[in-house]
Design an enzyme around this catalytic site. Structure first.
Site, PDB file in Angstrom:
ATOM      1  CG  HIS A  65      -2.054   0.965   1.105  1.00 36.26           C
ATOM      2  ND1 HIS A  65      -3.040   0.851   0.146  1.00 36.26           N
ATOM      3  CD2 HIS A  65      -2.334   2.074   1.825  1.00 36.26           C
ATOM      4  CE1 HIS A  65      -3.881   1.858   0.287  1.00 36.26           C
ATOM      5  NE2 HIS A  65      -3.485   2.599   1.303  1.00 36.26           N
ATOM      6  CB  THR A 106      12.821  -9.664   0.923  1.00 35.48           C
ATOM      7  OG1 THR A 106      14.118 -10.264   0.849  1.00 35.48           O
ATOM      8  CG2 THR A 106      12.445  -9.413   2.374  1.00 35.48           C
TER       9      THR A 106
END
Length: 138
Positions: A65, A106
């Site tokens: 976001h 990641t």
């Protein structure tokens, strides 16, 4: 009786996620109802292959976001995502990848590996996972 109920529940939840949220989850995968798959902004970006196990507390994201990022997160066939592991958006895991408990993934990893840590790193290669979510020794 317990195994019978488990088989029913574990087959219903992937169907629910697929139907209601549009996630691309193979019906032969096992998703814990306590696992958190990104259902908010980009649920269609989650792709999980056949015979993959996503265990309790695991978090699979398909959006960030803060960067307005919507990307696909792909988990291959015969993978195991450990308890409370975190898979960040845009990660692609090959087939037969084992993610250790509590790991933060990641970046993408190739097939037949075991990854652990924060950030996750390869600790073993040449791993095979059978259709029951068990690591087969070579």
């Amino acid at each position: 009786m317990r195994k019978f109920v488990w088989n029913i529940v574990s087959s219903i939840y992937p169907r629910f996620l697929r139907t209601v949220y549009g996630m691309n989850i193979d019906l032969k995968s096992v998703i814990s109802y306590k696992a958190q798959l990104d259902k908010s902004i980009n649920p269609k970006g989650i792709n999980i292959g056949a015979h993959t196990w996503v265990l309790a507390g695991a978090l699979v994201l398909s959006h960030d976001h803060s960067r307005s990022l919507k990307v696909d997160t792909v988990i291959g066939d015969n993978c195991i995502i450990g308890v409370k592991a975190i898979i960040l958006p845009g990660v692609i895991l090959g087939d037969h990848v084992v993610v250790g408990a509590g790991s933060v993934v990641t970046k993408s990893f190739p097939s037949h590996t075991v990854v652990v840590g924060n950030p996750a790193k390869i600790i073993k290669e040449g791993v095979v996972v059978n259709n029951k979510g068990q690591i087969v020794l070579n």
